[in-house]
Scaffold this active site. Sequence first.
Site, PDB file in Angstrom:
ATOM      1  N   ASN A   9      12.343  -3.903  11.742  1.00 45.72           N
ATOM      2  CA  ASN A   9      11.529  -4.739  10.851  1.00 45.72           C
ATOM      3  C   ASN A   9      12.165  -4.641   9.470  1.00 45.72           C
ATOM      4  O   ASN A   9      11.966  -3.662   8.748  1.00 45.72           O
ATOM      5  CB  ASN A   9      10.092  -4.220  10.852  1.00 45.72           C
ATOM      6  CG  ASN A   9       9.174  -5.072   9.993  1.00 45.72           C
ATOM      7  OD1 ASN A   9       9.626  -6.042   9.361  1.00 45.72           O
ATOM      8  ND2 ASN A   9       7.910  -4.720   9.953  1.00 45.72           N
ATOM      9  N   LYS A  16      12.651  -0.802   8.400  1.00 41.79           N
ATOM     10  CA  LYS A  16      11.780   0.059   9.200  1.00 41.79           C
ATOM     11  C   LYS A  16      12.209  -0.041  10.651  1.00 41.79           C
ATOM     12  O   LYS A  16      12.607  -1.125  11.093  1.00 41.79           O
ATOM     13  CB  LYS A  16      10.318  -0.376   9.055  1.00 41.79           C
ATOM     14  CG  LYS A  16       9.813  -0.217   7.641  1.00 41.79           C
ATOM     15  CD  LYS A  16       8.347  -0.547   7.555  1.00 41.79           C
ATOM     16  CE  LYS A  16       7.891  -0.338   6.121  1.00 41.79           C
ATOM     17  NZ  LYS A  16       6.879  -1.270   5.679  1.00 41.79           N
ATOM     18  N   HIS A 179       1.375 -13.233  11.040  1.00 44.99           N
ATOM     19  CA  HIS A 179       0.811 -11.965  11.526  1.00 44.99           C
ATOM     20  C   HIS A 179       0.510 -12.032  13.031  1.00 44.99           C
ATOM     21  O   HIS A 179      -0.344 -11.312  13.548  1.00 44.99           O
ATOM     22  CB  HIS A 179      -0.477 -11.572  10.771  1.00 44.99           C
ATOM     23  CG  HIS A 179      -0.254 -11.298   9.320  1.00 44.99           C
ATOM     24  ND1 HIS A 179      -1.072 -11.769   8.324  1.00 44.99           N
ATOM     25  CD2 HIS A 179       0.721 -10.605   8.685  1.00 44.99           C
ATOM     26  CE1 HIS A 179      -0.629 -11.378   7.140  1.00 44.99           C
ATOM     27  NE2 HIS A 179       0.475 -10.672   7.333  1.00 44.99           N
ATOM     28  N   LEU A 207      -5.693  -7.102   7.119  1.00 45.43           N
ATOM     29  CA  LEU A 207      -5.761  -6.946   5.665  1.00 45.43           C
ATOM     30  C   LEU A 207      -4.758  -5.879   5.225  1.00 45.43           C
ATOM     31  O   LEU A 207      -5.023  -4.671   5.328  1.00 45.43           O
ATOM     32  CB  LEU A 207      -7.183  -6.549   5.235  1.00 45.43           C
ATOM     33  CG  LEU A 207      -8.324  -7.453   5.728  1.00 45.43           C
ATOM     34  CD1 LEU A 207      -9.666  -6.927   5.254  1.00 45.43           C
ATOM     35  CD2 LEU A 207      -8.120  -8.896   5.279  1.00 45.43           C
ATOM     36  N   GLY A 208      -3.593  -6.337   4.781  1.00 45.60           N
ATOM     37  CA  GLY A 208      -2.580  -5.416   4.265  1.00 45.60           C
ATOM     38  C   GLY A 208      -2.019  -6.013   2.997  1.00 45.60           C
ATOM     39  O   GLY A 208      -2.708  -6.779   2.311  1.00 45.60           O
ATOM     40  N   GLY A 210       0.194  -8.290   2.914  1.00 48.84           N
ATOM     41  CA  GLY A 210      -0.067  -9.668   3.340  1.00 48.84           C
ATOM     42  C   GLY A 210      -1.415  -9.635   4.050  1.00 48.84           C
ATOM     43  O   GLY A 210      -1.737  -8.640   4.699  1.00 48.84           O
ATOM     44  N   ARG A 239       0.495 -12.560  -3.529  1.00 50.65           N
ATOM     45  CA  ARG A 239       0.386 -14.006  -3.244  1.00 50.65           C
ATOM     46  C   ARG A 239      -1.057 -14.459  -3.455  1.00 50.65           C
ATOM     47  O   ARG A 239      -1.981 -13.711  -3.157  1.00 50.65           O
ATOM     48  CB  ARG A 239       0.824 -14.271  -1.802  1.00 50.65           C
ATOM     49  CG  ARG A 239       2.319 -14.095  -1.581  1.00 50.65           C
ATOM     50  CD  ARG A 239       2.680 -14.135  -0.115  1.00 50.65           C
ATOM     51  NE  ARG A 239       2.800 -12.803   0.463  1.00 50.65           N
ATOM     52  CZ  ARG A 239       2.815 -12.521   1.763  1.00 50.65           C
ATOM     53  NH1 ARG A 239       2.702 -13.491   2.636  1.00 50.65           N
ATOM     54  NH2 ARG A 239       2.931 -11.281   2.191  1.00 50.65           N
ATOM     55  N   ASP A 281      -1.527  -3.069  -5.294  1.00 49.68           N
ATOM     56  CA  ASP A 281      -1.886  -2.091  -4.271  1.00 49.68           C
ATOM     57  C   ASP A 281      -3.402  -1.845  -4.297  1.00 49.68           C
ATOM     58  O   ASP A 281      -3.951  -1.414  -5.315  1.00 49.68           O
ATOM     59  CB  ASP A 281      -1.122  -0.791  -4.580  1.00 49.68           C
ATOM     60  CG  ASP A 281      -1.252   0.222  -3.473  1.00 49.68           C
ATOM     61  OD1 ASP A 281      -0.265   0.441  -2.761  1.00 49.68           O
ATOM     62  OD2 ASP A 281      -2.358   0.782  -3.318  1.00 49.68           O
ATOM     63  N   MET A 282      -4.062  -2.139  -3.181  1.00 47.46           N
ATOM     64  CA  MET A 282      -5.521  -2.041  -3.136  1.00 47.46           C
ATOM     65  C   MET A 282      -6.009  -0.634  -3.443  1.00 47.46           C
ATOM     66  O   MET A 282      -7.011  -0.451  -4.143  1.00 47.46           O
ATOM     67  CB  MET A 282      -6.002  -2.498  -1.749  1.00 47.46           C
ATOM     68  CG  MET A 282      -7.484  -2.472  -1.571  1.00 47.46           C
ATOM     69  SD  MET A 282      -8.353  -3.484  -2.792  1.00 47.46           S
ATOM     70  CE  MET A 282      -8.341  -5.085  -2.009  1.00 47.46           C
ATOM     71  N   ARG A 283      -5.292   0.367  -2.924  1.00 42.36           N
ATOM     72  CA  ARG A 283      -5.752   1.748  -3.155  1.00 42.36           C
ATOM     73  C   ARG A 283      -5.754   2.067  -4.648  1.00 42.36           C
ATOM     74  O   ARG A 283      -6.695   2.654  -5.171  1.00 42.36           O
ATOM     75  CB  ARG A 283      -4.852   2.725  -2.405  1.00 42.36           C
ATOM     76  CG  ARG A 283      -5.486   4.068  -2.184  1.00 42.36           C
ATOM     77  CD  ARG A 283      -4.705   4.920  -1.244  1.00 42.36           C
ATOM     78  NE  ARG A 283      -3.411   4.328  -0.877  1.00 42.36           N
ATOM     79  CZ  ARG A 283      -2.604   4.822   0.028  1.00 42.36           C
ATOM     80  NH1 ARG A 283      -2.930   5.900   0.675  1.00 42.36           N
ATOM     81  NH2 ARG A 283      -1.453   4.256   0.305  1.00 42.36           N
ATOM     82  N   GLY A 328      -7.466  -2.849   6.020  1.00 38.48           N
ATOM     83  CA  GLY A 328      -8.485  -2.950   7.078  1.00 38.48           C
ATOM     84  C   GLY A 328      -8.685  -1.644   7.826  1.00 38.48           C
ATOM     85  O   GLY A 328      -9.810  -1.292   8.207  1.00 38.48           O
TER      86      GLY A 328
HETATM   87  P1  AMP Z   1       0.182  -2.753   4.856  1.00 35.00           P
HETATM   88  O1  AMP Z   1       0.891  -3.930   4.254  1.00 35.00           O
HETATM   89  O2  AMP Z   1      -0.504  -3.065   6.142  1.00 35.00           O
HETATM   90  O3  AMP Z   1       1.033  -1.510   4.929  1.00 35.00           O
HETATM   91  O4  AMP Z   1      -1.000  -2.375   3.821  1.00 35.00           O
HETATM   92  C1  AMP Z   1      -0.729  -2.010   2.511  1.00 35.00           C
HETATM   93  C2  AMP Z   1      -2.031  -2.059   1.714  1.00 35.00           C
HETATM   94  O5  AMP Z   1      -2.976  -1.141   2.298  1.00 35.00           O
HETATM   95  C3  AMP Z   1      -1.870  -1.655   0.248  1.00 35.00           C
HETATM   96  O6  AMP Z   1      -2.600  -2.533  -0.585  1.00 35.00           O
HETATM   97  C4  AMP Z   1      -2.506  -0.277   0.228  1.00 35.00           C
HETATM   98  O7  AMP Z   1      -3.043   0.062  -1.024  1.00 35.00           O
HETATM   99  C5  AMP Z   1      -3.609  -0.454   1.242  1.00 35.00           C
HETATM  100  N1  AMP Z   1      -4.156   0.832   1.666  1.00 35.00           N
HETATM  101  C6  AMP Z   1      -3.572   1.798   2.391  1.00 35.00           C
HETATM  102  N2  AMP Z   1      -4.402   2.872   2.489  1.00 35.00           N
HETATM  103  C7  AMP Z   1      -5.538   2.558   1.806  1.00 35.00           C
HETATM  104  C8  AMP Z   1      -6.767   3.227   1.523  1.00 35.00           C
HETATM  105  N3  AMP Z   1      -7.000   4.452   1.976  1.00 35.00           N
HETATM  106  N4  AMP Z   1      -7.688   2.576   0.778  1.00 35.00           N
HETATM  107  C9  AMP Z   1      -7.463   1.340   0.299  1.00 35.00           C
HETATM  108  N5  AMP Z   1      -6.333   0.658   0.530  1.00 35.00           N
HETATM  109  C10 AMP Z   1      -5.382   1.251   1.265  1.00 35.00           C
END
Ligand code: AMP
Length: 395
Positions: A9, A16, A179, A207-208, A210, A239, A281-283, A328
Site C-alpha cells: 500500500n 506500507k 474505500h 472514518l479515518g 479519508g 479534504r 488529526d482527529m485525536r 471509527g
Molecule cells: P486512518 O486513516 O484509518 O489510519 O485513521 C487516521 C485517523 O484516526 C486520524 O485522524 C487519527 O487521529 C484518528 N485516530 C486514531 N486513533 C484515535 C483515537 N484514539 N481517538 C480519536 N481519533 C483517533
Amino acid sequence: MNNYALVLNAGSSSLKFCLFERPAGEGWRLAARGQIEGIGTSPRLSVKDAGGECLANQDVSVRDGHEAVEALAAWLRSRYGGSSVLGIGHRVVHGGSRFVGPTILNDQVLAELRELVPLAPLHQPYNLAAIEAAFKRLPGVPQVACFDTSFHRGQPAVAELIPLPRDLRYAGLQRYGFHGLSYEYIASVLPQVSPRIARSRVIVAHLGSGASLCALKDGRSVDSTLGFTALDGLCMGTRPGALDPGVVLHLFQGLKLSVAEVENLLYKKSGLLGISGISNDMRDLLGRTEPEARLAVDYFVYRAAKEIGALAAVLGGIDGLVFTAGIGENSPEIRQQICRACGWLGLELDESANLNHGPEISTSRSKVSAWVIPTNEELMIARHTGLLLGLAKAA
Ligand code: AMP
C-alpha cells in the site's frame, strides 16, 4: 520454506506492507507487517511479526517510492530467501469504469491505470510507482491490482449518475466510490460478527484520514458518499467533502487561483485541517480546547450524521451501523456523538460497550444495532491476490 503473498500500500511518503502466509488447510495468516516511513525526509524501515515482535527497525537510504520497494525487496531476500514471495497484491485507489475487479498487472493495464492519475492525484501516482518498482526489483513475481472502486460497481444507475450531459457521462464521468476494499472486508465478516444484520440494510462508516459511508443491502454496495474522486461526501482530514461546485468556479474566476492551487486546497488544506487551522488529526483535535478545533469536530459529526440520514433514505431504513478505520475503531467520543445524532432512526447507544469498543455498542432495545469492526484491507488484498494467481483457495 514458507511461501508468502506480499501486500503493498504505497503512499506519498510511506510504503506500507504486509506479508501473509497460508498454512495448509487454513486461511491467509499475517506473518509480518511493516512500513518504510519518511520517504524523502528521514526514511526508516520498521517491521513486526504477527505477535508484535520487532523484526526490523532501522534507517534506510531511500529517496523515493522506487527505492523504497528496492529496500523492501532487499530486506525480504535477506530475511526470507530469494524465491519465497509468490505474488504481490497492490492497493490501487482508482480502477475507473474499466476495472471492476482485481486484475493481473501487465504493461497494458499499467498504461490504462496511468490515465486515471488526474482522478486520484493524492494516491494513484504512488500506487503505480510501487507496481513499476516491484516489476524491476522482484522480477518474475506476478502482481495483482486491487481497486478501492471495484466493490461499488453494480450500484443502481441513479447512484452512479452524475447529472451532466450524456457525452461527458459516456466519457467516464460517473460516481465511482472508494474505500471499497475496506467495505468488502466488512461485508465478508458481517455474517460471522452479526448474522442478524449481514443480509439486511447496513451503513458502514469508514472514518479515518479519508472518510466515507457505504450503504450495504444484502452485503452489496448500493450507494456511497465518495463519488467521481475521493473529494466528495464526508469531511475528511484535509479534504472538504461535498462542496457546492460554484465554490470551485469562484476559486478560479473570483479569486484567480491556478489549477495547482485549487487542487492543493481541495486535497491537502481543507477538511479538519482547514476548519481548525490546527490539525488534520482527529485525536489531536479532540484533545484541544480552541473553538476552531471544536467546530472542526462538530462539522465532522454533523456531516456524518446528515449523510447517514441520506443513505438510510436510500436503503428505506437501516438495521445496522458499523464503525471502522482509525477514528471509527478508536474514538468512543465520535461514535457517541454520531450515534446520538442517529437517535431518530431508533439507535440507542450502550455507553459502556462503546467505551470498551464493543464490538456491539447498541443496547438490546435499540432498533438499529451498532458495531465497531476493525477493517483489514490488506487481508482482502491477500485473498484476492491468492485467488487470482491460483496461489490457494479463497481464505
Ligand atoms: P486512518 O486513516 O484509518 O489510519 O485513521 C487516521 C485517523 O484516526 C486520524 O485522524 C487519527 O487521529 C484518528 N485516530 C486514531 N486513533 C484515535 C483515537 N484514539 N481517538 C480519536 N481519533 C483517533
